[in-house]
Design a protein around this motif. Structure first.
Motif, short mmCIF file in Angstrom:
data_model
loop_
_atom_site.label_atom_id
_atom_site.label_comp_id
_atom_site.label_asym_id
_atom_site.label_seq_id
_atom_site.Cartn_x
_atom_site.Cartn_y
_atom_site.Cartn_z
N UNK A 82 0.84 -1.21 0.00
CA UNK A 82 0.00 0.00 0.00
C UNK A 82 0.87 1.25 0.00
N UNK A 83 1.92 1.24 0.79
CA UNK A 83 2.81 2.39 0.88
C UNK A 83 3.44 2.72 -0.47
N UNK A 84 3.96 1.70 -1.15
CA UNK A 84 4.59 1.93 -2.44
C UNK A 84 3.57 2.32 -3.50
N UNK A 85 2.35 1.78 -3.40
CA UNK A 85 1.31 2.15 -4.37
C UNK A 85 0.91 3.62 -4.19
N UNK A 86 0.75 4.06 -2.94
CA UNK A 86 0.41 5.47 -2.69
C UNK A 86 1.55 6.38 -3.14
N UNK A 87 2.79 5.97 -2.83
CA UNK A 87 3.95 6.75 -3.27
C UNK A 87 3.99 6.84 -4.79
N UNK A 88 3.71 5.72 -5.46
CA UNK A 88 3.67 5.73 -6.92
C UNK A 88 2.56 6.61 -7.47
N UNK A 89 1.40 6.60 -6.79
CA UNK A 89 0.28 7.44 -7.22
C UNK A 89 0.65 8.92 -7.16
N UNK A 90 1.35 9.32 -6.12
CA UNK A 90 1.78 10.72 -5.99
C UNK A 90 2.74 11.11 -7.11
N UNK A 91 3.67 10.22 -7.45
CA UNK A 91 4.59 10.50 -8.55
C UNK A 91 3.87 10.47 -9.90
N UNK A 92 2.91 9.55 -10.03
CA UNK A 92 2.12 9.52 -11.26
C UNK A 92 1.36 10.82 -11.47
N UNK A 93 0.80 11.36 -10.37
CA UNK A 93 0.12 12.65 -10.44
C UNK A 93 1.10 13.77 -10.83
N UNK A 94 2.33 13.68 -10.31
CA UNK A 94 3.36 14.66 -10.70
C UNK A 94 3.60 14.60 -12.20
N UNK A 95 3.63 13.38 -12.77
CA UNK A 95 3.81 13.22 -14.21
C UNK A 95 2.65 13.81 -14.99
N UNK A 96 1.43 13.60 -14.52
CA UNK A 96 0.25 14.19 -15.17
C UNK A 96 0.39 15.71 -15.22
N UNK A 97 0.75 16.31 -14.10
CA UNK A 97 0.86 17.77 -14.03
C UNK A 97 2.01 18.28 -14.90
N UNK A 98 3.13 17.56 -14.90
CA UNK A 98 4.29 17.99 -15.68
C UNK A 98 3.98 17.99 -17.18
N UNK A 99 3.27 16.96 -17.67
CA UNK A 99 3.09 16.79 -19.11
C UNK A 99 1.75 17.31 -19.63
N UNK A 100 0.82 17.65 -18.76
CA UNK A 100 -0.45 18.23 -19.24
C UNK A 100 -0.70 19.61 -18.65
N UNK A 101 0.18 20.07 -17.76
CA UNK A 101 0.03 21.39 -17.16
C UNK A 101 1.21 22.28 -17.48
N UNK A 102 2.39 21.87 -17.02
CA UNK A 102 3.60 22.65 -17.28
C UNK A 102 4.01 22.56 -18.75
N UNK A 103 3.62 21.45 -19.40
CA UNK A 103 3.91 21.25 -20.81
C UNK A 103 2.66 20.67 -21.45
N UNK A 104 2.66 20.51 -22.75
CA UNK A 104 1.53 19.83 -23.40
C UNK A 104 2.02 18.79 -24.41
N UNK A 105 3.28 18.39 -24.26
CA UNK A 105 3.86 17.33 -25.08
C UNK A 105 4.72 16.44 -24.19
N UNK A 106 5.13 15.29 -24.72
CA UNK A 106 6.07 14.42 -24.01
C UNK A 106 7.21 14.10 -24.96
N UNK A 107 8.44 14.33 -24.49
CA UNK A 107 9.62 14.01 -25.28
C UNK A 107 10.15 12.63 -24.90
N UNK A 108 10.74 11.95 -25.88
CA UNK A 108 11.35 10.66 -25.58
C UNK A 108 12.83 10.88 -25.25
N UNK A 109 13.43 9.89 -24.61
CA UNK A 109 14.86 9.97 -24.29
C UNK A 109 15.17 10.88 -23.12
#
Length: 363
Positions: A239-266
């Motif tokens: 549960x702890x690692x899943x919640x920790x992962x959820x928080x980082x996943x939300x960070x990814x959502x915000x980074x790529x759909x809020x701070x940016x609107x594209x995703x780069x590879x590499x």
């Protein structure tokens, strides 16, 4: 965040900035001028304040992710991969579905957060069932996410101009809203900051006001003691690692759909690893992590302005941040300095005869 922890964080910042001033002086720059432009770069007007908040938002969430795992005695070094999982899911959903913003944005946030939770749950499962070191498995998951994105973006969501980036998200799939953008003079601030504030409150509540939080902290203090007391240790690790992962996943959502609107590879998102530094400086306290993330966001935005204004290399700002984290991590040194201060206060109380009734009688 206790008094001693708060003082340690403040002292770490002061010592780090003193070290940075010495480096500036050695390199023939004016430290006062350098710091003036560093902070002006992040705070001089509404646009820069908005950019500082937006830059800090993913850092707050990855810092929370690392801090939450710390509470259970786990080291979540898989935050970059969890960010990529959440961010890619958000990009894929945003480019696939043509829905109104009021429906599409919540869908993106929920699915991206769940993708991060899944990515974090795998190291948790391996740790709980097979005692695989979570650092090793989380690093493995980072590279699986990295190479998956490297293949999937050009194959299914290739941009119109470059193969190394995805198509741009439509406005209906982003976290940006006009009233907030206009409030901060066209900065890239977005709804992510409100999601981060909700996450800070939720993590604080879980850790301090729920049975789950008590059990997670008990596992972190002494896994075998918690198991002896009848707590479901393996379940709590997952549960702890899943919640920790959820928080980082939300960070990814915000980074790529809020701070940016594209995703780069590499590109492995640096906010993932920087979250470790944010958690250390914030003493793994949700509120401490929030302010620590804001401070790092300020340094990130201000270093470019410092370089443009007085030619201080932006790498020097990175050195200052690294030095601050060094002092924050060397808690033994901080403890000695803080204890020395309070020891002097106690000695003064004794001299004045205010320490204990027994002491007063003796006098």
């Amino acid at each position: 965040m206790g008094r001693n922890q708060f003082l340690k964080s403040i002292l770490a910042i002061i010592l780090g900035m003193i070290a940075g001033a010495i480096l500036m002086a050695i390199m023939s720059f004016n430290p006062f001028e350098g710091y003036l432009y560093l902070f002006k770069g992040g705070l001089m007007n509404m646009e820069r304040i908005g950019n500082t908040i937006a830059t800090a938002t993913p850092l707050v969430l990855t810092g929370l992710s690392v801090a939450f795992a710390f509470k259970t005695g786990l080291f979540n070094i898989g935050t970059p991969g969890q960010m990529l999982a959440g961010g890619f899911t958000a990009i894929a959903v945003g480019l696939t579905f043509d829905l109104p913003k009021i429906i599409l944005v919540p869908m993106i946030v929920i699915l991206g957060t769940l993708a991060g939770a899944l990515w974090g749950a795998v190291p948790g499962l391996l740790k709980a069932r097979f005692n695989v070191n979570e650092v090793v498995s989380a690093i493995m998951m980072n590279w699986i996410a990295y190479w998956s994105v490297y293949y999937l973006i050009p194959s299914y969501f290739k941009g119109d101009f470059l193969e190394t980036e995805s198509k741009m998200l439509p406005e209906a799939a982003t976290l940006r809203v006009s009233w907030l953008t206009n409030l901060f003079d066209n900065s890239f601030i977005n709804l992510g900051i409100f999601l981060a504030l909700i996450a800070v409150a939720a993590v604080w509540f879980i850790l301090n006001k729920t049975v789950l939080g008590y059990e997670l902290k008990a596992v972190g203090f002494n896994r075998f003691g918690a198991e002896y007391a009848g707590m479901p240790v393996n379940r709590n690790i997952m549960i702890s690692m899943a919640i920790a992962g959820a928080l980082s996943g939300l960070a990814g959502v915000i980074q790529y759909t809020g701070n940016s609107n594209i995703m780069q590879i590499g590109v492995m998102p640096s906010q993932g690893f920087d979250g470790i530094a944010v958690a250390l400086l914030g003493a793994s306290s949700p509120i401490g992590v929030f302010f620590s993330g804001l401070f790092f966001g300020l340094l990130y935005v201000g270093r470019g302005f410092m370089n443009a204004a007085v030619k201080v290399p932006p790498e020097l700002a990175d050195t200052i941040m690294a030095t601050i984290i060094y002092f924050a991590a060397t808690s033994m040194i901080m403890d000695k300095l803080i204890n020395k201060v309070f020891k002097k206060k106690n000695e003064n109380k004794k001299k004045n005869g205010t320490q204990t009734p027994g002491r007063m009688v003796e006098k």
